[in-house]
Design an enzyme around this catalytic site. Structure first.
Site, PDB file in Angstrom:
ATOM      1  N   LYS A  50       0.843  -1.212   0.000  1.00  0.00           N
ATOM      2  CA  LYS A  50       0.000   0.000   0.000  1.00  0.00           C
ATOM      3  C   LYS A  50       0.873   1.256   0.000  1.00  0.00           C
ATOM      4  CE  LYS A  50      -3.743  -2.459   2.273  1.00  0.00           C
ATOM      5  NZ  LYS A  50      -4.362  -2.885   3.533  1.00  0.00           N
ATOM      6  N   GLN A  94      -3.692  -1.280   9.824  1.00  0.00           N
ATOM      7  CA  GLN A  94      -3.772  -2.615   9.225  1.00  0.00           C
ATOM      8  C   GLN A  94      -4.394  -3.608  10.212  1.00  0.00           C
ATOM      9  OE1 GLN A  94      -2.959  -3.464   5.956  1.00  0.00           O
ATOM     10  NE2 GLN A  94      -3.892  -5.419   6.482  1.00  0.00           N
ATOM     11  N   ASP A 117     -10.673   3.342   4.966  1.00  0.00           N
ATOM     12  CA  ASP A 117     -11.011   1.912   4.994  1.00  0.00           C
ATOM     13  C   ASP A 117     -12.524   1.698   5.126  1.00  0.00           C
ATOM     14  OD1 ASP A 117      -9.206  -0.100   4.610  1.00  0.00           O
ATOM     15  OD2 ASP A 117      -8.475  -0.151   6.685  1.00  0.00           O
TER      16      ASP A 117
END
Ligand code: NDP
Length: 291
Positions: A50, A94, A117
């Site tokens: 990412k 994450q 997200d």
């Protein structure tokens, strides 16, 4: 037909790059912070991918790799600092963090406007309410884009989703049942307590597998001509592979593919598209500041 997530991701990145260039010409560089707690090898690989992609696109990218011993308070104070940093428009922690971290509390601490997200309760609610001002989780958003790009007719189709997680299954169901392009489907969500799964999955015109069980979906579970999207990313031992393992999906690709009108591969399917949608969401967050 093979639906190549890698190819569609290239197209999405090209669009995202144009949007980034347009923002930069107005003096704004989109910024993304990616935070990893602990040393889970799969998470490390995702975070690096990412961060690398963000940098390649010209996004200001900030990577925090924290030790597994990081406390809840330390992580919360980092989130506070990232929320307050005007150079950052997106924040990603994450998943999964180490077990001593209260993940829902961390997610709630992220400014919803930077929650690229789409896991913050406000963004979950906005998805359920068809409010386009939120953020949609990247993996299901990428799956929907696969269907749109492949020209799959979702309106009126029978869609079956295997898995009901907050990251994939549940938002996927909301997207597919929403009104509009890539939606208007009749949706069934199945999970580990569902009775007679093969009977359910065989009804699917569109089958989305997101359960985390290698090769779980076998040919007898799939209707002839179905479209299959394989979200699964599973490591299986492979002594002849250079790393001693290989990545497979939740679908028994070799035997299922011949029955499908379209199917995504693993790797090279949903994975690259998840990253592409994260970059797109980050740019959206920046665009909202100037529009
Ligand atoms: P979770 O473990 O959070 O959820 C798995 C879901 O599958 C649960 O709803 C569970 O049911 C259901 N399930 C598990 N076993 C069975 C079974 N035998 N029969 C029916 N249902 C079952 O996983 P995630 O949603 O986070 O991820 C799913 C997969 O997708 C994983 O392989 C993951 O690595 C991958 N993934 C890939 C991404 C990408 O970028 N391509 C991003 C995110 C995930 P129940 O709720 O009843 O326990």
């Amino acid at each position: 037909m093979l639906i190549s997530g890698a190819e569609i991701a290239k197209k999405v990145h090209a669009e995202t790059k144009q949007r980034i260039d347009a923002l930069k010409s107005r003096g704004l560089t989109p910024g993304l912070a990616v935070v990893l707690v602990g040393d889970n090898p799969a998470s490390q690989a995702y975070v690096r991918a990412k961060d690398k992609r963000a940098a390649e696109l010209g996004i200001h990218s900030l990577k925090h790799e924290l030790p597994a011993s990081t406390t809840q308070e330390e992580l919360l104070s980092l989130v506070d600092a990232l929320n307050a940093d005007p150079a950052l428009h997106g924040i990603l922690i994450q998943s999964p963090p180490p077990p001593h971290i209260d993940e829902p509390a961390i997610v709630r601490a992220i400014n919803p406007d930077k929650d690229v997200d789409g896991f913050h309760p406000l963004n979950v609610a906005k998805l359920a309410l068809d409010d386009p001002t939120g953020f949609v989780p990247c993996t299901p958003l990428g799956c929907q884009r696969h269907l749109i790009e492949a020209g799959v007719q979702t309106a009126g189709a029978r869609a079956v989703i295997l898995g009901r997680s907050m990251i994939v299954g549940k938002p996927m169901a909301l997207l597919l049942m929403a009104k509009g392009p890539g939606g208007d489907a009749t949706v069934t969500v199945a999970h580990s307590r569902s009775r007679d799964l093969p009977a359910i999955t065989r009804e699917a015109d569109i089958l989305i597998a997101a359960i985390g069980r290698p090769g779980f979906v076998t040919a007898d579970m799939v209707r002839e001509g179905a479209v299959v999207i394989d979200v699964g990313i599973n490591r299986v031992d492979d002594l002849i592979a250079p790393k001693g393992y290989r990545i497979v999906g939740d679908v028994d690709f070799q035997n299922v593919a011949p029955k499908c009108s379209a199917i995504t591969p693993v790797p090279g399917g949903v994975g690259p598209m998840t990253i592409a949608m994260l970059m797109a969401n980050t740019v959206t967050a920046a665009e909202r500041l100037v529009s």
